[in-house]
Design a protein around this motif. Structure first.
Motif, PDB file in Angstrom:
ATOM      1  N   VAL A 184       0.871  -1.124   0.012  1.00  0.00           N
ATOM      2  CA  VAL A 184       0.112  -0.110   0.131  1.00  0.00           C
ATOM      3  C   VAL A 184       0.832   1.315   0.003  1.00  0.00           C
ATOM      4  O   VAL A 184       0.709   2.143  -0.603  1.00  0.00           O
ATOM      5  N   THR A 185       1.845   1.207   0.984  1.00  0.00           N
ATOM      6  CA  THR A 185       2.844   2.248   0.938  1.00  0.00           C
ATOM      7  C   THR A 185       3.377   2.614  -0.309  1.00  0.00           C
ATOM      8  O   THR A 185       3.698   3.817  -0.932  1.00  0.00           O
ATOM      9  N   TYR A 186       3.996   1.589  -0.843  1.00  0.00           N
ATOM     10  CA  TYR A 186       4.495   1.648  -2.253  1.00  0.00           C
ATOM     11  C   TYR A 186       3.550   2.198  -3.381  1.00  0.00           C
ATOM     12  O   TYR A 186       4.089   3.093  -4.307  1.00  0.00           O
ATOM     13  N   TYR A 187       2.394   1.870  -3.377  1.00  0.00           N
ATOM     14  CA  TYR A 187       1.372   2.337  -4.393  1.00  0.00           C
ATOM     15  C   TYR A 187       1.112   3.836  -4.326  1.00  0.00           C
ATOM     16  O   TYR A 187       1.033   4.437  -5.208  1.00  0.00           O
ATOM     17  N   ILE A 188       1.128   4.303  -2.809  1.00  0.00           N
ATOM     18  CA  ILE A 188       1.062   5.737  -2.676  1.00  0.00           C
ATOM     19  C   ILE A 188       1.972   6.340  -3.089  1.00  0.00           C
ATOM     20  O   ILE A 188       1.984   7.530  -3.656  1.00  0.00           O
ATOM     21  N   ALA A 189       3.209   6.018  -2.762  1.00  0.00           N
ATOM     22  CA  ALA A 189       4.449   6.578  -3.336  1.00  0.00           C
ATOM     23  C   ALA A 189       4.553   6.744  -4.678  1.00  0.00           C
ATOM     24  O   ALA A 189       4.850   7.938  -5.124  1.00  0.00           O
ATOM     25  N   ILE A 190       4.197   5.683  -5.350  1.00  0.00           N
ATOM     26  CA  ILE A 190       4.240   5.875  -6.978  1.00  0.00           C
ATOM     27  C   ILE A 190       3.176   6.952  -7.390  1.00  0.00           C
ATOM     28  O   ILE A 190       3.638   7.747  -8.279  1.00  0.00           O
ATOM     29  N   LYS A 191       2.037   7.035  -6.741  1.00  0.00           N
ATOM     30  CA  LYS A 191       1.213   8.092  -7.339  1.00  0.00           C
ATOM     31  C   LYS A 191       1.603   9.423  -6.889  1.00  0.00           C
ATOM     32  O   LYS A 191       1.302  10.246  -7.984  1.00  0.00           O
ATOM     33  N   VAL A 192       2.140   9.702  -5.895  1.00  0.00           N
ATOM     34  CA  VAL A 192       2.643  10.779  -5.457  1.00  0.00           C
ATOM     35  C   VAL A 192       3.943  11.183  -6.228  1.00  0.00           C
ATOM     36  O   VAL A 192       4.018  12.490  -6.871  1.00  0.00           O
ATOM     37  N   ILE A 193       4.776  10.408  -6.292  1.00  0.00           N
ATOM     38  CA  ILE A 193       5.795  10.616  -7.501  1.00  0.00           C
ATOM     39  C   ILE A 193       5.461  11.098  -8.699  1.00  0.00           C
ATOM     40  O   ILE A 193       5.870  12.169  -9.281  1.00  0.00           O
ATOM     41  N   ASP A 194       4.601  10.578  -9.265  1.00  0.00           N
ATOM     42  CA  ASP A 194       3.696  10.825 -10.847  1.00  0.00           C
ATOM     43  C   ASP A 194       3.090  12.318 -10.617  1.00  0.00           C
ATOM     44  O   ASP A 194       3.607  13.163 -11.507  1.00  0.00           O
ATOM     45  N   ILE A 195       2.709  12.914  -9.373  1.00  0.00           N
ATOM     46  CA  ILE A 195       2.294  13.876  -9.247  1.00  0.00           C
ATOM     47  C   ILE A 195       3.211  15.164  -9.285  1.00  0.00           C
ATOM     48  O   ILE A 195       3.265  16.230  -9.853  1.00  0.00           O
ATOM     49  N   VAL A 196       4.428  14.785  -8.597  1.00  0.00           N
ATOM     50  CA  VAL A 196       5.648  15.505  -8.299  1.00  0.00           C
ATOM     51  C   VAL A 196       6.420  15.910  -9.512  1.00  0.00           C
ATOM     52  O   VAL A 196       6.629  17.013  -9.871  1.00  0.00           O
ATOM     53  N   VAL A 197       6.546  14.885 -10.261  1.00  0.00           N
ATOM     54  CA  VAL A 197       7.329  14.683 -11.374  1.00  0.00           C
ATOM     55  C   VAL A 197       6.741  15.312 -12.881  1.00  0.00           C
ATOM     56  O   VAL A 197       6.874  16.284 -13.304  1.00  0.00           O
ATOM     57  N   GLU A 198       5.189  15.119 -12.871  1.00  0.00           N
ATOM     58  CA  GLU A 198       4.664  15.567 -13.940  1.00  0.00           C
ATOM     59  C   GLU A 198       3.683  16.758 -13.573  1.00  0.00           C
ATOM     60  O   GLU A 198       3.316  17.246 -14.632  1.00  0.00           O
ATOM     61  N   GLY A 199       3.510  16.941 -12.163  1.00  0.00           N
ATOM     62  CA  GLY A 199       2.667  18.146 -11.986  1.00  0.00           C
ATOM     63  C   GLY A 199       1.096  18.004 -11.794  1.00  0.00           C
ATOM     64  O   GLY A 199       0.677  16.870 -12.390  1.00  0.00           O
ATOM     65  N   LEU A 200       0.382  18.610 -11.106  1.00  0.00           N
ATOM     66  CA  LEU A 200      -1.024  18.443 -10.874  1.00  0.00           C
ATOM     67  C   LEU A 200      -1.861  18.856 -12.229  1.00  0.00           C
ATOM     68  O   LEU A 200      -2.882  18.231 -12.471  1.00  0.00           O
ATOM     69  N   GLU A 201      -1.244  19.661 -13.110  1.00  0.00           N
ATOM     70  CA  GLU A 201      -2.077  20.138 -14.280  1.00  0.00           C
ATOM     71  C   GLU A 201      -1.718  19.207 -15.595  1.00  0.00           C
ATOM     72  O   GLU A 201      -0.622  19.418 -16.192  1.00  0.00           O
ATOM     73  N   GLU A 202      -2.450  18.147 -15.437  1.00  0.00           N
ATOM     74  CA  GLU A 202      -2.271  17.126 -16.687  1.00  0.00           C
ATOM     75  C   GLU A 202      -2.828  17.860 -17.922  1.00  0.00           C
ATOM     76  O   GLU A 202      -3.714  18.636 -18.074  1.00  0.00           O
ATOM     77  N   SER A 203      -1.922  17.843 -18.996  1.00  0.00           N
ATOM     78  CA  SER A 203      -2.279  18.002 -20.393  1.00  0.00           C
ATOM     79  C   SER A 203      -2.517  17.102 -21.136  1.00  0.00           C
ATOM     80  O   SER A 203      -2.002  15.726 -21.063  1.00  0.00           O
TER      81      SER A 203
END
Length: 289
Positions: A184-203
């Motif tokens: 569960v921790t790993y899954y949450i971390a992966i999702k947050v990594i995506d947000i930080v790397v790609e940003g909240l504003e999806e294009s």
């Protein structure tokens, strides 16, 4: 034309990179020592291996985080480049120092579920910052890149296989509930990594094929305020010359874009793809008429 040399980072760029890699590395150290390790919850990759080794031996986590990661970094030095290697080594060092300083500090939350949720978020934020600014905190990614070149497998698949094995071993070292919490921790971390790397504003990039390309293009610019690009194309079956419309919009604008296109041509072909980042050009909105 001679190939231009790789552009060196300016002093300001080096300072900014160092600051954010430091913040990211400290966050990961905090997540490990104050949230995850006290509850026998592990991260994937080398960090997970290091946590298990520290639980089975007298040596602290900080030592294993450094000595297990560095050999993989040396192994992949030629493949990954000097700048990446130095950034990664610096990040791993800061992370190891942070865990050493926090080793005897009590866990922050008392509840295991809260530790998993917030630990995963802090961990993901830390790793994401380091990746965004040109480094890494886990040698498993380096190994996966090297293996993918030999076996022609996707890097993500190799990382996933490694982590499945690591989580299975964690079930024997700790408890099976800890292994499940770790997933569960790993899954949450992966999702947050995506947000930080790609940003909240999806294009989203949108490709539109229609005989009414001129009217559709103008309508998008007038009603949505986004610029468009017309690409010369030819039908593979009909052989007719036409123009293809290409534009990039935010996730929230996608529904309106579709309604604009269908208002002009209900049979228009629309293909939508995710865009992880937008750089250069003019992506800002213009005034809507």
């Amino acid at each position: 034309m001679a190939h231009k040399e790789h552009k060196k980072l300016t002093f300001t760029e080096i300072v900014i990179r160092a600051v954010f890699i430091t913040i990211g590395s400290v966050l990961m150290g905090v997540a490990l020592e104050l949230f995850l390790v006290p509850f026998d919850v592990i991260d994937g990759g080398i960090a997970g291996v290091s946590i298990m080794l520290s639980a089975l031996t007298p040596l602290p986590l900080s030592v294993y985080l450094f000595i297990v990661n560095v050999p993989f970094l040396i192994l992949g030095y030629k493949q990954l480049g000097k700048t990446f290697a130095i950034s990664t080594l610096y990040g791993i060092t800061i992370m190891s120092i942070t865990t050493a300083l926090l080793h005897h500090v009590d866990a922050f939350p008392d509840d295991k579920l809260l530790a998993v949720l917030f630990g995963g978020m802090i961990l993901g934020a830390g790793v994401g910052l380091v990746i965004r600014y040109g480094g890494a905190l886990d040698g498993i990614e380096i190994v996966s890149i090297l293996i993918s070149k030999k076996l022609r497998m996707a890097v993500g698949q190799i990382i996933m296989l490694f982590n499945v094995v690591i989580f299975l071993i964690a079930g024997f070292v700790f408890e099976w509930s800890s292994a499940m919490y770790s997933m569960v921790t790993y899954y949450i971390a992966i999702k947050v990594i995506d947000i930080v790397v790609e940003g909240l504003e999806e294009s989203k990039s949108v490709t539109i094929i229609s005989k009414e390309y001129e009217e559709i293009s103008q309508s998008i610019m007038d009603r949505l305020g986004r610029s468009t690009t017309l690409l010369q194309a030819r039908g593979g079956y009909s052989g007719d010359e036409t123009q293809v419309i290409y534009c990039v919009v935010s996730r929230l604008e996608l529904a309106k874009l579709k309604s604009i296109v269908h208002a002009v041509d209900e049979k228009a072909f629309i293909a939508v793809e995710h865009v992880s980042d937008v750089m250069g050009g003019n992506f800002s909105k213009s005034s809507i008429h």
